[in-house]
Design an enzyme around this catalytic site. Sequence first.
Site, PDB file in Angstrom:
ATOM      1  N   GLY A  14       3.071  -1.356  -9.930  1.00  0.00           N
ATOM      2  CA  GLY A  14       2.504  -0.055  -9.611  1.00  0.00           C
ATOM      3  C   GLY A  14       1.812   0.653 -10.753  1.00  0.00           C
ATOM      4  CB  THR A  15       0.297  -0.410 -13.966  1.00  0.00           C
ATOM      5  OG1 THR A  15      -0.415  -1.540 -13.451  1.00  0.00           O
ATOM      6  CG2 THR A  15       1.602  -0.891 -14.615  1.00  0.00           C
ATOM      7  CG  ASN A  16      -4.234  -0.607 -11.060  1.00  0.00           C
ATOM      8  OD1 ASN A  16      -4.734  -0.209 -12.098  1.00  0.00           O
ATOM      9  ND2 ASN A  16      -4.304  -1.873 -10.688  1.00  0.00           N
ATOM     10  NE  ARG A  68      -1.189 -10.890   7.190  1.00  0.00           N
ATOM     11  CZ  ARG A  68      -1.622 -12.088   6.857  1.00  0.00           C
ATOM     12  NH1 ARG A  68      -2.770 -12.532   7.319  1.00  0.00           N
ATOM     13  NH2 ARG A  68      -0.900 -12.864   6.070  1.00  0.00           N
ATOM     14  CG  MET A  93       0.400  -8.947  -4.354  1.00  0.00           C
ATOM     15  SD  MET A  93      -1.210  -8.979  -5.220  1.00  0.00           S
ATOM     16  CE  MET A  93      -1.435 -10.750  -5.380  1.00  0.00           C
ATOM     17  NE  ARG A  94       3.197  -8.746   2.775  1.00  0.00           N
ATOM     18  CZ  ARG A  94       3.747  -9.925   3.044  1.00  0.00           C
ATOM     19  NH1 ARG A  94       3.087 -10.796   3.776  1.00  0.00           N
ATOM     20  NH2 ARG A  94       4.947 -10.228   2.612  1.00  0.00           N
ATOM     21  CB  ILE A  96      -6.456  -5.739   5.175  1.00  0.00           C
ATOM     22  CG1 ILE A  96      -5.818  -5.285   3.862  1.00  0.00           C
ATOM     23  CG2 ILE A  96      -6.456  -4.607   6.191  1.00  0.00           C
ATOM     24  CD1 ILE A  96      -4.427  -4.761   3.986  1.00  0.00           C
ATOM     25  CG  ASN A 110      -8.603  -4.971  -3.592  1.00  0.00           C
ATOM     26  OD1 ASN A 110      -7.427  -4.662  -3.760  1.00  0.00           O
ATOM     27  ND2 ASN A 110      -9.093  -6.133  -3.989  1.00  0.00           N
ATOM     28  CG  HIS A 112     -10.527  -9.135  -7.799  1.00  0.00           C
ATOM     29  ND1 HIS A 112      -9.459  -9.833  -7.255  1.00  0.00           N
ATOM     30  CD2 HIS A 112     -11.274 -10.045  -8.467  1.00  0.00           C
ATOM     31  CE1 HIS A 112      -9.579 -11.112  -7.572  1.00  0.00           C
ATOM     32  NE2 HIS A 112     -10.663 -11.265  -8.315  1.00  0.00           N
TER      33      HIS A 112
END
Length: 208
Positions: A14-16, A68, A93-94, A96, A110, A112
């Site tokens: 969770g740093t971002n 999902r 990490m999934r 969408i 997102n 990256h």
Amino acid sequence: MAELRMAVFASGQGTNFQALADAAKQGRLEGASLELLVCDKPQAPVVGRARRAGIQTHLFEPRNYSSREAYEQEIHDELQRRGIELVVLAGYMRIITPVLVEPYYGRMINVHPALLPAFPGVNGIRQALDYGVKVTGVTVHYVDGGMDSGPIIAQRTVAVHDDDTEATLAPRIHAAEQELLPWVVGRIAAGAVSLDGRHVAVKGLQGS
């Protein structure tokens, strides 16, 4: 201008998320408000960060759902209930599905750890090192349901040193992410980002 209500999806440290929470607290998001953390790993460190920051959470475990699409429909309903206008994937990490992509296209971004379209998918830092590039970086892009394939909003370069390893390069990549992502959110909240097909214009970039 009305507040832009934002949800962050994250799965790990969770740093971002923390960078966005700090920027919101310091008034650097141009009126965007961080309203919700969505996390698929209830024990992840990011959940503790959210609680310490006073941010509400929506936690779930995918194994408890039939598909999902089933858990994404639940997330969609929660986002709608809270009036969420911007979704930020920050270490989520999934993949969408259209359940979320379609109603939030153009409002879901997102971050990256590579200069897309190079090195999409997992391990972008390692991919860049293995390829032998001299410059890599980070990308913030819209989510279109593909593997890091959506229109690019902004990028920041990071030099690769001859003696770099994943352990030495990763902190510089993450530092660039934590600078670029809040800046992009602020530009979106200020109404300074426009999307036309695959082309994104950002007012406030050099030369714009």
